[in-house]
Each structure stands twice: as structure tokens, then as C-alpha cells.
Design a protein around this motif. Structure first.
Motif, short mmCIF file in Angstrom:
data_model
loop_
_atom_site.label_atom_id
_atom_site.label_comp_id
_atom_site.label_asym_id
_atom_site.label_seq_id
_atom_site.Cartn_x
_atom_site.Cartn_y
_atom_site.Cartn_z
N LEU A 9 -6.11 -4.57 -10.82
CA LEU A 9 -6.28 -3.24 -10.23
C LEU A 9 -5.00 -2.75 -9.56
O LEU A 9 -4.69 -1.56 -9.61
CB LEU A 9 -7.43 -3.26 -9.22
N LEU A 10 -4.25 -3.65 -8.96
CA LEU A 10 -3.03 -3.26 -8.25
C LEU A 10 -1.87 -2.96 -9.19
O LEU A 10 -0.85 -2.42 -8.76
CB LEU A 10 -2.63 -4.33 -7.24
N GLN A 11 -2.01 -3.28 -10.47
CA GLN A 11 -0.96 -2.95 -11.44
C GLN A 11 -0.70 -1.45 -11.50
O GLN A 11 0.39 -1.02 -11.85
CB GLN A 11 -1.37 -3.40 -12.85
N HIS A 12 -1.70 -0.66 -11.16
CA HIS A 12 -1.60 0.79 -11.26
C HIS A 12 -1.14 1.43 -9.96
O HIS A 12 -1.12 2.66 -9.87
CB HIS A 12 -2.95 1.36 -11.71
N GLY A 13 -0.82 0.61 -8.98
CA GLY A 13 -0.34 1.13 -7.71
C GLY A 13 -1.17 0.61 -6.54
O GLY A 13 -2.22 0.00 -6.74
N PRO A 14 -0.70 0.87 -5.33
CA PRO A 14 -1.39 0.38 -4.13
C PRO A 14 -2.81 0.95 -4.02
O PRO A 14 -3.06 2.08 -4.45
CB PRO A 14 -0.53 0.91 -2.98
N LEU A 15 -3.70 0.15 -3.46
CA LEU A 15 -5.08 0.58 -3.26
C LEU A 15 -5.56 0.14 -1.88
O LEU A 15 -5.26 -0.99 -1.45
CB LEU A 15 -6.01 -0.03 -4.30
N PRO A 16 -6.33 0.99 -1.22
CA PRO A 16 -6.95 0.56 0.04
C PRO A 16 -8.07 -0.44 -0.24
O PRO A 16 -8.66 -0.46 -1.33
CB PRO A 16 -7.50 1.85 0.64
N LEU A 71 -10.77 -1.33 -3.51
CA LEU A 71 -10.91 -2.64 -4.15
C LEU A 71 -12.36 -3.11 -4.09
O LEU A 71 -12.90 -3.62 -5.08
CB LEU A 71 -9.98 -3.66 -3.49
N LEU A 72 -12.99 -2.92 -2.93
CA LEU A 72 -14.40 -3.30 -2.79
C LEU A 72 -15.29 -2.53 -3.75
O LEU A 72 -16.26 -3.08 -4.28
CB LEU A 72 -14.87 -3.08 -1.35
N LYS A 73 -14.98 -1.27 -3.95
CA LYS A 73 -15.77 -0.44 -4.86
C LYS A 73 -15.66 -0.95 -6.30
O LYS A 73 -16.64 -0.91 -7.05
CB LYS A 73 -15.28 1.01 -4.76
N ASP A 74 -14.48 -1.44 -6.68
CA ASP A 74 -14.24 -1.86 -8.06
C ASP A 74 -14.53 -3.34 -8.32
O ASP A 74 -14.57 -3.76 -9.48
CB ASP A 74 -12.79 -1.57 -8.45
N ILE A 75 -14.70 -4.13 -7.25
CA ILE A 75 -14.95 -5.56 -7.41
C ILE A 75 -16.26 -5.87 -6.71
O ILE A 75 -16.41 -5.61 -5.52
CB ILE A 75 -13.80 -6.40 -6.79
N VAL A 93 -0.20 -2.97 3.74
CA VAL A 93 0.35 -1.91 4.57
C VAL A 93 -0.80 -1.29 5.33
O VAL A 93 -1.82 -0.93 4.73
CB VAL A 93 1.06 -0.84 3.71
N ARG A 94 -0.64 -1.16 6.65
CA ARG A 94 -1.68 -0.54 7.47
C ARG A 94 -1.25 0.87 7.83
O ARG A 94 -0.14 1.09 8.32
CB ARG A 94 -1.92 -1.35 8.74
N GLU A 95 -2.13 1.81 7.56
CA GLU A 95 -1.92 3.21 7.96
C GLU A 95 -3.14 3.62 8.76
O GLU A 95 -4.20 3.89 8.17
CB GLU A 95 -1.74 4.10 6.73
N GLY A 96 -3.02 3.63 10.06
CA GLY A 96 -4.17 3.90 10.91
C GLY A 96 -5.17 2.77 10.77
O GLY A 96 -4.83 1.61 10.96
N SER A 97 -6.40 3.11 10.40
CA SER A 97 -7.43 2.08 10.23
C SER A 97 -7.54 1.61 8.78
O SER A 97 -8.37 0.76 8.47
CB SER A 97 -8.78 2.62 10.71
N THR A 98 -6.71 2.17 7.90
CA THR A 98 -6.78 1.83 6.47
C THR A 98 -5.72 0.79 6.13
O THR A 98 -4.54 0.96 6.43
CB THR A 98 -6.56 3.08 5.60
N VAL A 99 -6.16 -0.28 5.47
CA VAL A 99 -5.24 -1.31 4.97
C VAL A 99 -5.20 -1.18 3.46
O VAL A 99 -6.24 -1.20 2.79
CB VAL A 99 -5.67 -2.73 5.38
N SER A 100 -4.00 -1.04 2.92
CA SER A 100 -3.81 -0.97 1.47
C SER A 100 -3.02 -2.18 1.01
O SER A 100 -2.24 -2.76 1.78
CB SER A 100 -3.05 0.30 1.10
N TYR A 101 -3.22 -2.53 -0.23
CA TYR A 101 -2.51 -3.65 -0.84
C TYR A 101 -1.75 -3.17 -2.05
O TYR A 101 -2.17 -2.22 -2.73
CB TYR A 101 -3.47 -4.77 -1.25
N ALA A 102 -0.62 -3.85 -2.32
CA ALA A 102 0.21 -3.53 -3.48
C ALA A 102 0.82 -4.82 -4.01
O ALA A 102 0.95 -5.81 -3.27
CB ALA A 102 1.31 -2.56 -3.08
N LEU A 103 1.18 -4.81 -5.27
CA LEU A 103 1.91 -5.94 -5.84
C LEU A 103 3.27 -6.02 -5.18
O LEU A 103 3.91 -4.99 -4.93
CB LEU A 103 2.08 -5.78 -7.35
#
Length: 119
Positions: free
Chosen positions: A27-34, A38-42, A65-75
Motif C-alpha cells: 500500500l505504501l508503494q503509492h505514497g504515504p498513508l495515514p 491503512l486500517l481501512k485497507d487491511i 510522520v506526525r501531523e497533529g493527531s494524524t500519523v502517516s507512514y511512508a517507505l
């Protein structure tokens, strides 16, 4: 004491050896995701996803990466995407070979003479 390269590679592949981790990387191959995406897709519990993300983060394969209350992941780098593409190519070749073998077996079971592979 330094770990031999073959042992380090084995540890690397062992770390990848979990279906949730592989799906996250795909999923992260296409770019960072919160995490919520990820929970929605897995289809796993949030605690399980969190545990698997921690393994990937500790290994250095993903970054968070944390932006406010959102944590995103990236390769962490493009090499992981290349590795996943190589795995798809290898699996495709293996499955093609297995389907050819299955066809040979079916032909032989039907009373035909087995035809050598590759002809």
C-alpha cells in the motif's frame, strides 16, 4: 562480532515474513498513508497493525510522520518497492511453471503421452 551478510539477509527476509507487513509495504508503494487509511485497507485490529508498523519502523523500512493527531507512514526508500516488484515477477514465473506442470499431469492422466516442458 560482525554478523555475516547471509545471516543479515535471513533476518531481513524473516522481518518481511508477515502478511500484514507485506500488505502495508504494498500500500505504501503509492505514497504515504495515514494509519486510518491503512486500517481501512487491511482487515486487522488496530493493535495488530500498530505492532506490525512498529516492526517495520524499527527495521528502517518505513518512516512515520506526525501531523497533529494524524500519523502517516511512508517507505523509507524506493528499493522496497523494487523488491516487491521482483517478488511479483518471481511468483509469476513460478506459477506459470506450476500451471504448465499441472497441464502436463492432466494430459498424462487423460491417457496422453506426457509432453516435455518447454516444447
Amino acid at each position: 562480532m560482525q554478523v555475516p551478510l547471509y545471516q543479515a539477509k535471513a533476518e531481513f527476509f524473516r522481518m518481511l515474513g508477515h502478511p500484514v507487513r507485506i500488505r502495508v509495504l504494498e500500500l505504501l508503494q503509492h505514497g504515504p498513508l495515514p494509519v486510518r487509511e491503512l486500517l481501512k485497507d487491511i482487515d486487522v485490529e488496530p493493535s495488530n497493525l500498530s505492532q506490525q508498523l512498529a516492526v517495520l519502523r524499527r527495521s528502517g523500512i518505513v518512516v512515520s510522520v506526525r501531523e497533529g493527531s494524524t500519523v502517516s507512514y511512508a517507505l523509507a526508500g524506493g528499493d522496497v518497492a523494487d523488491l516487491l516488484k521482483a517478488a511479483r515477477r518471481i511468483l509469476t514465473e513460478l506459477l506459470v511453471g506450476q500451471s504448465e506442470l499441472l497441464e502436463e499431469l492432466r494430459h498424462a492422466d487423460a491417457g496422453g503421452v506426457p509432453v516435455p516442458r518447454g516444447r
